[in-house]
Write an enzyme that holds these catalytic residues in place. Sequence first.
Site, PDB file in Angstrom:
ATOM      1  N   SER A 201       0.999  -0.893   0.029  1.00 24.75           N
ATOM      2  CA  SER A 201       0.256   0.130  -0.236  1.00 24.75           C
ATOM      3  C   SER A 201       1.110   0.677   0.069  1.00 24.75           C
ATOM      4  CB  SER A 201      -1.154   0.299   0.945  1.00 24.75           C
ATOM      5  OG  SER A 201      -1.713   0.812   0.965  1.00 24.75           O
TER       6      SER A 201
ATOM      7  N   VAL B  83       7.105   2.178   4.241  1.00 27.64           N
ATOM      8  CA  VAL B  83       8.216   2.222   3.121  1.00 27.64           C
ATOM      9  C   VAL B  83       8.104   1.285   1.793  1.00 27.64           C
ATOM     10  CG1 VAL B  83       9.799  -0.270   2.808  1.00 27.64           C
ATOM     11  CG2 VAL B  83       8.913   0.617   5.030  1.00 27.64           C
ATOM     12  N   CYS B  84       6.330   2.042   1.562  1.00 29.12           N
ATOM     13  CA  CYS B  84       6.347   2.424   0.134  1.00 29.12           C
ATOM     14  C   CYS B  84       6.065   3.294  -0.207  1.00 29.12           C
ATOM     15  CB  CYS B  84       5.098   1.122   0.313  1.00 29.12           C
ATOM     16  SG  CYS B  84       4.278  -0.499   0.411  1.00 29.12           S
ATOM     17  N   SER B  85       5.952   4.372   0.443  1.00 30.00           N
ATOM     18  CA  SER B  85       5.824   5.304  -0.036  1.00 30.00           C
ATOM     19  C   SER B  85       7.457   6.433   0.240  1.00 30.00           C
ATOM     20  CB  SER B  85       5.487   6.479   1.075  1.00 30.00           C
ATOM     21  OG  SER B  85       6.045   6.334   2.800  1.00 30.00           O
TER      22      SER B  85
ATOM     23  N   THR C  21       1.948   3.200   3.453  1.00 26.65           N
ATOM     24  CA  THR C  21       2.635   2.457   4.221  1.00 26.65           C
ATOM     25  C   THR C  21       4.299   3.601   4.374  1.00 26.65           C
ATOM     26  OG1 THR C  21       3.316   1.071   3.028  1.00 26.65           O
ATOM     27  CG2 THR C  21       2.178   0.385   4.644  1.00 26.65           C
TER      28      THR C  21
END
EC number: 1.11.1.24
Length: 164
Positions: free
Chosen positions: A53, A58-60, A56
């Site tokens: 997603s 780390v994702c962003s 989150t």
Amino acid sequence: MTVTFQNNPVSISGSFPKVGDRLPSFTLCGADLNDLNNEDFKGKKIVMSIFPSIDTPVCSKSVKVLQNALMTRSDTVLLCVSADLPFAMSRFCTEHAVANVTNASFFREPAFTERFGVNLNEGALRGLAARAVIVADEFGVITHSELVNEITNEPDYDRILMSL
């Protein structure tokens, strides 16, 4: 096959693509709610960043790092894929001044995670995608494939960039 989430094993299913394979066919939902597929990127290199997603840390962060690293590469598309609705991904890009990114959701096509070998079968993130990066050349041949062992870790940016 397994990955971990906060050091707890999580089984995944599907067949993760390998270097030298052709990029599996896909149909995803783009930011404009229209379908996106392999043909839309014909003749371009693709860095496909798959993650649980956008909302989150780390994702962003990984989207921002890859966007900055690929900003000047007109021959390469950064394709960010998650289960997020296109509205959430567009909001993120607007709020964080992220440009030159193609956002795509598999919310209409949950079989995507099986086809790409990233389907999380159990745990808190069940039904979402494991973190992975797949790079394909302009002919659709995979030059880099990384299934990140720990979902809360970032991918290997240096190896991604070296594969282009």
